[in-house]
Motif scaffolding. Structure first.
Motif, mmCIF file in Angstrom:
data_model
loop_
_atom_site.group_PDB
_atom_site.id
_atom_site.type_symbol
_atom_site.label_atom_id
_atom_site.label_comp_id
_atom_site.label_asym_id
_atom_site.label_seq_id
_atom_site.Cartn_x
_atom_site.Cartn_y
_atom_site.Cartn_z
ATOM 1 N N TRP A 1 -7.885 6.155 16.857
ATOM 2 C CA TRP A 1 -7.442 4.140 16.633
ATOM 3 C C TRP A 1 -6.421 3.649 17.637
ATOM 4 C CZ3 TRP A 1 -10.970 0.856 13.974
ATOM 5 C CH2 TRP A 1 -10.678 -0.549 14.342
ATOM 6 N N THR A 2 -4.851 3.902 17.606
ATOM 7 C CA THR A 2 -3.676 3.974 17.858
ATOM 8 C C THR A 2 -3.375 3.915 19.480
ATOM 9 O OG1 THR A 2 -2.615 3.835 16.278
ATOM 10 C CG2 THR A 2 -1.108 3.639 18.083
ATOM 11 N N SER A 3 -4.341 4.860 19.866
ATOM 12 C CA SER A 3 -4.154 5.378 21.386
ATOM 13 C C SER A 3 -5.188 4.853 22.027
ATOM 14 C CB SER A 3 -4.816 7.384 21.218
ATOM 15 O OG SER A 3 -4.330 7.987 20.879
ATOM 16 N N VAL A 4 -6.180 3.895 21.297
ATOM 17 C CA VAL A 4 -7.514 3.884 22.156
ATOM 18 C C VAL A 4 -6.558 2.110 22.540
ATOM 19 C CG1 VAL A 4 -9.632 1.797 21.726
ATOM 20 C CG2 VAL A 4 -9.512 5.198 21.536
ATOM 21 N N ALA B 1 -6.667 -9.116 19.573
ATOM 22 C CA ALA B 1 -7.189 -8.508 18.002
ATOM 23 C C ALA B 1 -6.451 -6.955 17.864
ATOM 24 C CB ALA B 1 -8.865 -8.236 18.381
ATOM 25 N N PHE B 2 -5.884 -6.403 18.088
ATOM 26 C CA PHE B 2 -5.523 -5.459 17.719
ATOM 27 C C PHE B 2 -4.881 -5.205 16.469
ATOM 28 C CE2 PHE B 2 -2.457 -3.347 21.842
ATOM 29 C CZ PHE B 2 -4.020 -3.832 22.421
ATOM 30 N N LEU B 3 -5.394 -4.496 15.547
ATOM 31 C CA LEU B 3 -4.586 -3.978 14.524
ATOM 32 C C LEU B 3 -3.680 -4.706 13.842
ATOM 33 C CD1 LEU B 3 -6.070 -3.462 11.192
ATOM 34 C CD2 LEU B 3 -5.830 -1.165 12.278
ATOM 35 N N ALA C 1 8.938 -1.994 13.605
ATOM 36 C CA ALA C 1 8.470 -2.406 14.834
ATOM 37 C C ALA C 1 9.614 -2.147 16.273
ATOM 38 C CB ALA C 1 7.736 -3.810 15.382
ATOM 39 N N ASP C 2 10.702 -2.750 16.085
ATOM 40 C CA ASP C 2 11.432 -1.844 16.383
ATOM 41 C C ASP C 2 11.888 -1.026 16.919
ATOM 42 O OD1 ASP C 2 13.082 -1.184 14.828
ATOM 43 O OD2 ASP C 2 15.040 -1.910 15.202
ATOM 44 N N ILE C 3 10.979 0.593 15.874
ATOM 45 C CA ILE C 3 11.274 1.996 16.456
ATOM 46 C C ILE C 3 10.126 2.355 17.326
ATOM 47 C CG2 ILE C 3 11.502 4.085 15.568
ATOM 48 C CD1 ILE C 3 12.237 2.804 12.435
ATOM 49 N N TRP C 4 9.099 1.732 16.933
ATOM 50 C CA TRP C 4 8.110 2.541 17.275
ATOM 51 C C TRP C 4 6.836 1.235 17.771
ATOM 52 C CZ3 TRP C 4 8.247 5.258 12.450
ATOM 53 C CH2 TRP C 4 8.084 4.715 11.085
ATOM 54 N N GLY C 5 7.333 -0.013 17.992
ATOM 55 C CA GLY C 5 6.388 -0.963 18.668
ATOM 56 C C GLY C 5 5.510 -1.414 18.200
ATOM 57 N N HIS C 6 4.636 -2.195 18.506
ATOM 58 C CA HIS C 6 3.387 -3.013 17.342
ATOM 59 C C HIS C 6 2.341 -1.997 17.574
ATOM 60 C CE1 HIS C 6 2.128 -3.266 21.729
ATOM 61 N NE2 HIS C 6 1.068 -3.148 21.600
ATOM 62 N N LEU C 7 2.936 -0.682 18.284
ATOM 63 C CA LEU C 7 1.517 0.066 18.171
ATOM 64 C C LEU C 7 1.713 0.987 16.804
ATOM 65 C CD1 LEU C 7 0.667 1.222 21.299
ATOM 66 C CD2 LEU C 7 -0.918 -0.004 20.294
ATOM 67 N N GLY C 8 3.124 1.145 16.614
ATOM 68 C CA GLY C 8 3.194 2.242 15.306
ATOM 69 C C GLY C 8 2.748 1.263 13.885
ATOM 70 N N ILE C 9 2.828 -0.740 14.437
ATOM 71 C CA ILE C 9 2.568 -0.768 12.985
ATOM 72 C C ILE C 9 1.294 -0.751 13.128
ATOM 73 C CG2 ILE C 9 2.633 -3.305 12.283
ATOM 74 C CD1 ILE C 9 5.085 -2.269 12.222
ATOM 75 N N THR C 10 0.097 -1.162 14.033
ATOM 76 C CA THR C 10 -1.798 -0.761 13.880
ATOM 77 C C THR C 10 -1.208 0.596 12.591
ATOM 78 O OG1 THR C 10 -1.782 -1.703 15.655
ATOM 79 C CG2 THR C 10 -3.001 0.632 15.207
ATOM 80 N N PHE C 11 -0.286 1.820 13.732
ATOM 81 C CA PHE C 11 -0.439 3.252 13.680
ATOM 82 C C PHE C 11 -0.961 3.054 12.268
ATOM 83 C CE2 PHE C 11 1.217 7.425 11.966
ATOM 84 C CZ PHE C 11 0.575 8.352 12.578
ATOM 85 N N TRP C 12 0.343 2.284 11.646
ATOM 86 C CA TRP C 12 0.718 2.669 9.388
ATOM 87 C C TRP C 12 -0.263 2.069 8.992
ATOM 88 C CZ3 TRP C 12 2.944 6.490 8.218
ATOM 89 C CH2 TRP C 12 4.258 7.021 8.738
ATOM 90 N N LEU C 13 -1.011 1.177 9.842
ATOM 91 C CA LEU C 13 -2.208 -0.124 9.067
ATOM 92 C C LEU C 13 -3.595 0.706 8.863
ATOM 93 C CD1 LEU C 13 -2.551 -3.038 11.019
ATOM 94 C CD2 LEU C 13 -1.885 -2.991 8.360
#
Length: 264
Positions: free
Chosen positions: A143-146, A160-162, A176-188
């Motif tokens: 999901w995060t890769s896409v 519409a990112f998660l 998010a200051d560690i892994w960016g907004h996509l990191g938040i998506t990953f944990w969700l």
């Protein structure tokens, strides 16, 4: 088109998978404005995972596409308003009819294309999960890769990112200051997977407890995170102004001078 919609509504009564996909699409979309119920995103994918877990690539692809289409229609319908208020060129019978046709065309066209991203996610997920249930762990990565792919090239579509569903929960997204907004998506996605495991293996106490403890630890880690901000040598005064025009004013060419006047 009307017949297609009718057939879809009729199949909802007997097709459990379609009902689960629709539920996920509604929960996911509710995380965005105007509802902004971001807490729903933490389990919004669970019904979709339940529907897709035993499917092959083709079925997973179709379910992911259906989810993407419904989610787009629910959460990105503002595109129709934008298109309605910015249409120009050939007039079809009347300016009003032109705007309606143009708006619908843009919304449907975007939904048709945008849905392929989610189709890829669940096509790949189902293909892997069918080979081993251990591949449930790949969903956050896929999901995060896409989502990352959706930010690339001139055809990028970063809406519409998660992770955007969490914009009102600032304490939860400081990492998010560690892994960016996509990191938040990953944990969700990880939390969605853990909740699915707790429900799917609800008769196995050890799995349920381990999954829920992991969820608690993720939330605790996010809330306790306190980055050590570097000391500033001097204060800097910054003013930020963001436009807040209704779409019917923002994209109305006749009101362009008015918009600029307000900004000025």
């Amino acid at each position: 088109m009307v017949l297609r919609i009718y057939e879809y509504l009729k199949t909802l009564v007997v097709d459990r998978d379609k009902r689960l996909v629709l539920l996920s699409a509604v929960l996911f979309s509710a995380g965005f404005a105007p509802l902004s119920l971001g807490f729903l995103a933490w389990f919004s994918l669970v019904p979709l995972i339940v529907a897709a877990k035993d499917k092959g690539f083709k079925s997973g692809f179709r379910l992911g596409y259906l989810f993407g289409f419904e989610m787009t229609m629910f959460s990105l319908n503002w595109v129709m308003s934008f298109a309605f208020n910015s249409s120009q060129g050939v007039t079809i019978i009347s300016p009003l009819l032109t705007k309606i046709v143009y708006g619908l065309f843009c919304l449907l066209g975007m939904a048709i294309l945008h849905s392929f991203f989610f189709a890829i996610v669940f096509g790949v997920f189902c293909w892997l999960y069918r080979r081993s249930s251990l591949f449930i762990a790949v969903l956050p990565f896929v999901w995060t890769s896409v989502e990352y792919i959706r930010t690339l090239s001139q055809f990028a579509f970063p809406w519409a990112f998660l992770c955007y569903t969490q914009s009102t929960y600032l304490p939860l997204i400081q990492t998010a200051d560690i892994w960016g907004h996509l990191g938040i998506t990953f944990w969700l996605c990880v939390v969605n997977v853990l909740i699915f495991l707790a429900w799917f293996h609800r008769k196995k106490i050890a799995v349920v407890v381990a999954s829920l403890v992991a969820v608690v630890l993720i939330f605790a880690g996010a809330l306790l995170y306190d980055p050590d901000l570097p000391a500033r040598e001097a204060d800097i005064n910054i003013a930020l102004l963001q436009g807040h025009f209704p779409l019917e004013i923002k994209w109305n060419r006749a009101l362009r001078d008015y918009n600029i006047h307000v900004y000025d």
